[in-house]
Motif scaffolding. Structure first.
Motif, PDB file in Angstrom:
ATOM      1  N   GLY A  21       0.789  -1.227   0.000  1.00  0.00           N
ATOM      2  CA  GLY A  21       0.000   0.000   0.000  1.00  0.00           C
ATOM      3  C   GLY A  21       0.811   1.261   0.000  1.00  0.00           C
ATOM      4  O   GLY A  21       0.552   2.199   0.756  1.00  0.00           O
ATOM      5  N   GLY A  70       1.917   3.980   4.433  1.00  0.00           N
ATOM      6  CA  GLY A  70       2.402   3.895   3.065  1.00  0.00           C
ATOM      7  C   GLY A  70       3.622   4.730   2.762  1.00  0.00           C
ATOM      8  O   GLY A  70       4.111   4.731   1.623  1.00  0.00           O
ATOM      9  N   GLU A 294       0.364  -2.157  -7.055  1.00  0.00           N
ATOM     10  CA  GLU A 294       0.968  -2.396  -5.748  1.00  0.00           C
ATOM     11  C   GLU A 294       2.040  -3.486  -5.872  1.00  0.00           C
ATOM     12  O   GLU A 294       1.964  -4.350  -6.706  1.00  0.00           O
TER      13      GLU A 294
END
Length: 294
Positions: A21, A70, A294
């Motif tokens: 993420g 993140g 991702e």
């Protein structure tokens, strides 16, 4: 004799990346290091507890959830007494270095004259920190061991983030003593700096200020800390790199003995985590970019 980096010394910096993420945010922690190499302690006139006064004590704990949000985190692990990564290599007062180096430090500012240059050399109520003025070998060792690797890692992290997302946001996190009466920004417990608009566009600074105000503490913008060498060097809004400096009053999370207060630290860490999530999603051009894999 030149000082050489011993292979048995612990790493001077660390780069921590999110496991999943990823977000377009890089957090820098320049003054949270707590490692004092033996060479530094041997050169010191001041005691280690006195050198520790230079630290942004335990500010890395505020960012403990940054990768969870993140962000990529670039942290100096060696102490600020070794070298100040939030100063440029030319930021020293001539009187603080050996005579053969003085010509390269010809225009010191207020902080440099106070002994807070790229190598801290003096502290109030302590006096000189080192047994002798810095010579060429000692200066080079400090810069090559900590200062230059830190900025190289920060540059790499920002370039990788911009390549992936099309833009990058740098949050340069620091802590500060309580701002005294009579000084600009007195009463503020969070100070957001963007070099008066040079290092970040208004949307980002507005978002950080609004988030800090929601946390419920007084907030100041650029007073008394407008941002130092890190945001000035790496912040390039015209090239897609936004940079803000955040200073947080240590009384919000430290006890009087400068140890962290976990009961007060947790909400501050949660606030910083939420701030990173918020600014990650707030970039005005985000909707125009394809979703990164991702």
């Amino acid at each position: 004799m030149p000082m050489r980096r011993r292979p048995d010394l612990p790493a001077a910096i660390a780069v921590e990346r999110p496991a999943a993420g990823a977000a377009p945010v890089v957090v820098s922690l320049a003054h949270a290091g707590r490692i004092y190499p033996p060479e530094i302690l041997a050169a010191a006139r001041a005691s280690q507890p006195e050198l520790e006064r230079l630290e942004d004590g335990w500010s890395d704990l505020i960012a403990s959830r940054a990768t969870e949000a993140g962000a990529t985190v670039v942290q100096a692990l060696w102490a600020r007494a070794v070298a100040d990564c939030n100063r440029g290599e030319g930021q020293m007062a001539p009187g603080e270095v050996a005579p053969q180096l003085r010509a390269q430090f010809s225009a010191p500012g207020r902080k440099e004259r106070a002994g807070l240059g790229v190598i801290p050399t003096r502290l109030a109520d302590v006096g000189p920190l080192w047994k002798k003025p810095l010579d060429r070998a000692a200066l080079a060792w400090r810069l090559e061991s900590l200062h230059r690797p830190f900025h190289a890692a920060l540059t790499d992290a920002l370039e990788a983030t911009r390549a992936r997302f099309g833009h990058a946001i740098l949050v340069d996190l620091h802590s500060m003593p309580s701002i005294p009466p009579g000084q600009a920004g007195h009463g503020a417990q969070i100070v957001v700096g963007d070099r008066f608009g040079d290092t970040a566009d208004p949307w980002l600074v507005d978002a950080v200020v609004a988030s800090a105000e929601r946390f419920g503490v007084p907030v100041s913008r650029n007073q008394p800390y407008a941002g130092g060498h890190i945001v000035r060097t790496h912040g390039r809004p015209d090239r897609g790199v936004q940079a803000v400096q955040i200073e947080i009053d240590r009384s919000l999370y430290l006890r009087r003995d400068r140890t962290p207060d976990s009961d007060r630290l947790k909400p501050l860490s949660n606030w910083f985590y939420g701030l990173l999530q918020e600014i990650s999603a707030a970039w005005p051009g985000a909707a125009a970019l394809p979703q990164a894999a991702e």
